[in-house]
Design a protein around this motif. Structure first.
Motif, PDB file in Angstrom:
ATOM      1  N   VAL A   7       0.510  -0.919   0.221  1.00 35.08           N
ATOM      2  CA  VAL A   7      -0.207   0.435   0.340  1.00 35.08           C
ATOM      3  C   VAL A   7       1.090   0.864   0.401  1.00 35.08           C
ATOM      4  O   VAL A   7       1.485   1.424   0.935  1.00 35.08           O
ATOM      5  CB  VAL A   7      -1.024  -0.049   1.071  1.00 35.08           C
ATOM      6  CG1 VAL A   7      -2.295   1.681   1.105  1.00 35.08           C
ATOM      7  CG2 VAL A   7      -1.702  -1.007   0.746  1.00 35.08           C
ATOM      8  N   VAL A   8       0.468   2.103  -0.815  1.00 35.61           N
ATOM      9  CA  VAL A   8       1.510   3.166  -0.868  1.00 35.61           C
ATOM     10  C   VAL A   8      -0.055   3.891  -0.477  1.00 35.61           C
ATOM     11  O   VAL A   8      -0.612   4.760  -1.638  1.00 35.61           O
ATOM     12  CB  VAL A   8       1.564   3.911  -2.571  1.00 35.61           C
ATOM     13  CG1 VAL A   8       2.544   5.185  -2.170  1.00 35.61           C
ATOM     14  CG2 VAL A   8       2.562   2.990  -2.443  1.00 35.61           C
ATOM     15  N   GLU A  48       8.881  -3.441 -10.031  1.00 37.43           N
ATOM     16  CA  GLU A  48       8.603  -1.978 -11.188  1.00 37.43           C
ATOM     17  C   GLU A  48       7.135  -2.273 -12.113  1.00 37.43           C
ATOM     18  O   GLU A  48       6.610  -2.178 -12.823  1.00 37.43           O
ATOM     19  CB  GLU A  48       9.250  -1.574 -12.387  1.00 37.43           C
ATOM     20  CG  GLU A  48       9.818  -0.468 -13.497  1.00 37.43           C
ATOM     21  CD  GLU A  48      11.263  -0.155 -14.269  1.00 37.43           C
ATOM     22  OE1 GLU A  48       9.920   0.339 -15.236  1.00 37.43           O
ATOM     23  OE2 GLU A  48      11.700   0.062 -13.133  1.00 37.43           O
ATOM     24  N   ARG A  49       7.505  -3.428 -12.470  1.00 37.80           N
ATOM     25  CA  ARG A  49       6.562  -4.906 -13.006  1.00 37.80           C
ATOM     26  C   ARG A  49       5.454  -4.850 -12.211  1.00 37.80           C
ATOM     27  O   ARG A  49       3.672  -4.667 -12.578  1.00 37.80           O
ATOM     28  CB  ARG A  49       6.648  -5.420 -13.849  1.00 37.80           C
ATOM     29  CG  ARG A  49       6.710  -7.208 -12.708  1.00 37.80           C
ATOM     30  CD  ARG A  49       7.297  -8.439 -13.430  1.00 37.80           C
ATOM     31  NE  ARG A  49       7.169  -9.295 -12.723  1.00 37.80           N
ATOM     32  CZ  ARG A  49       6.568  -9.770 -12.270  1.00 37.80           C
ATOM     33  NH1 ARG A  49       5.048  -9.938 -12.145  1.00 37.80           N
ATOM     34  NH2 ARG A  49       6.588 -10.731 -10.648  1.00 37.80           N
ATOM     35  N   LEU A  50       5.222  -4.395 -10.536  1.00 38.70           N
ATOM     36  CA  LEU A  50       3.833  -4.568  -9.726  1.00 38.70           C
ATOM     37  C   LEU A  50       3.185  -3.686  -9.426  1.00 38.70           C
ATOM     38  O   LEU A  50       2.561  -3.117  -9.061  1.00 38.70           O
ATOM     39  CB  LEU A  50       4.326  -5.502  -9.175  1.00 38.70           C
ATOM     40  CG  LEU A  50       5.451  -5.948  -8.426  1.00 38.70           C
ATOM     41  CD1 LEU A  50       6.196  -6.968  -7.291  1.00 38.70           C
ATOM     42  CD2 LEU A  50       4.782  -7.415  -8.941  1.00 38.70           C
ATOM     43  N   LEU A  51       4.376  -2.405  -9.647  1.00 38.30           N
ATOM     44  CA  LEU A  51       3.581  -1.086  -9.718  1.00 38.30           C
ATOM     45  C   LEU A  51       1.671  -0.622  -9.880  1.00 38.30           C
ATOM     46  O   LEU A  51       1.542   0.129  -9.830  1.00 38.30           O
ATOM     47  CB  LEU A  51       4.384   0.239  -9.976  1.00 38.30           C
ATOM     48  CG  LEU A  51       6.122   0.348  -8.858  1.00 38.30           C
ATOM     49  CD1 LEU A  51       6.670   1.840  -9.332  1.00 38.30           C
ATOM     50  CD2 LEU A  51       6.000   0.374  -8.086  1.00 38.30           C
ATOM     51  N   ASP A  52       2.151  -0.772 -11.369  1.00 36.58           N
ATOM     52  CA  ASP A  52       0.843  -1.037 -11.819  1.00 36.58           C
ATOM     53  C   ASP A  52       0.206  -2.308 -12.138  1.00 36.58           C
ATOM     54  O   ASP A  52      -1.539  -2.439 -12.452  1.00 36.58           O
ATOM     55  CB  ASP A  52       0.904  -0.462 -13.116  1.00 36.58           C
ATOM     56  CG  ASP A  52       2.026   0.468 -14.249  1.00 36.58           C
ATOM     57  OD1 ASP A  52       1.405   1.156 -13.306  1.00 36.58           O
ATOM     58  OD2 ASP A  52       2.061   0.854 -14.546  1.00 36.58           O
ATOM     59  N   VAL A  57      -0.086  -3.861  -5.833  1.00 36.83           N
ATOM     60  CA  VAL A  57       0.425  -2.266  -5.284  1.00 36.83           C
ATOM     61  C   VAL A  57      -1.493  -1.661  -5.238  1.00 36.83           C
ATOM     62  O   VAL A  57      -1.912  -1.630  -5.872  1.00 36.83           O
ATOM     63  CB  VAL A  57       0.531  -0.999  -5.789  1.00 36.83           C
ATOM     64  CG1 VAL A  57       1.406  -0.301  -5.260  1.00 36.83           C
ATOM     65  CG2 VAL A  57       2.352  -2.305  -6.086  1.00 36.83           C
ATOM     66  N   GLU A  58      -1.794  -0.983  -4.083  1.00 36.91           N
ATOM     67  CA  GLU A  58      -3.148  -0.696  -3.953  1.00 36.91           C
ATOM     68  C   GLU A  58      -2.185   1.395  -3.728  1.00 36.91           C
ATOM     69  O   GLU A  58      -1.683   1.532  -2.358  1.00 36.91           O
ATOM     70  CB  GLU A  58      -3.878  -0.902  -2.313  1.00 36.91           C
ATOM     71  CG  GLU A  58      -4.755   0.107  -2.406  1.00 36.91           C
ATOM     72  CD  GLU A  58      -5.405  -0.137  -1.219  1.00 36.91           C
ATOM     73  OE1 GLU A  58      -6.511   0.367  -0.531  1.00 36.91           O
ATOM     74  OE2 GLU A  58      -5.456  -0.821  -0.327  1.00 36.91           O
ATOM     75  N   TRP A  59      -2.860   1.860  -4.716  1.00 39.20           N
ATOM     76  CA  TRP A  59      -2.171   3.777  -4.512  1.00 39.20           C
ATOM     77  C   TRP A  59      -3.429   4.370  -4.277  1.00 39.20           C
ATOM     78  O   TRP A  59      -4.267   4.437  -4.607  1.00 39.20           O
ATOM     79  CB  TRP A  59      -1.947   3.754  -5.259  1.00 39.20           C
ATOM     80  CG  TRP A  59      -1.279   3.422  -6.369  1.00 39.20           C
ATOM     81  CD1 TRP A  59      -0.812   2.491  -6.892  1.00 39.20           C
ATOM     82  CD2 TRP A  59       0.804   3.893  -7.021  1.00 39.20           C
ATOM     83  NE1 TRP A  59       0.710   2.486  -7.623  1.00 39.20           N
ATOM     84  CE2 TRP A  59       1.246   3.103  -7.044  1.00 39.20           C
ATOM     85  CE3 TRP A  59       0.745   5.112  -6.031  1.00 39.20           C
ATOM     86  CZ2 TRP A  59       2.165   3.473  -7.151  1.00 39.20           C
ATOM     87  CZ3 TRP A  59       2.270   5.189  -5.981  1.00 39.20           C
ATOM     88  CH2 TRP A  59       3.432   4.369  -6.277  1.00 39.20           C
TER      89      TRP A  59
END
Length: 69
Positions: A7-8, A48-52, A57-59
């Motif tokens: 989580v960001v 890097e491939r996980l960020l989107d 990842v929950e933004w």
């Protein structure tokens, strides 16, 4: 669907975003480069491939382009 493990959190009033993995605080990121470094440190060198990927990842409070309030 299970919650994303990374989580960001929303930008803080002073700048930066807290990053957690399964509720463990990794640090305060000021860019997506910082998030990638935190992920590398916990054993995810291909972060890097996980960020989107919303499964990973929950933004909160804006996507990877939002770093200040």
């Amino acid at each position: 669907m299970a919650a994303a493990p990374i989580v960001v959190h929303p930008p803080s009033p002073t700048g930066g975003r807290r990053v957690t993995v399964r509720d463990e605080i990794l640090g305060l990121a000021y860019s997506d480069t910082d998030v990638l470094e935190f992920l590398r440190r916990v054993g995810l060198p291909d972060g890097e491939r996980l960020l989107d990927d919303p499964a990973w990842v929950e933004w909160r409070g804006g996507g990877p382009e939002v770093w200040t309030r």
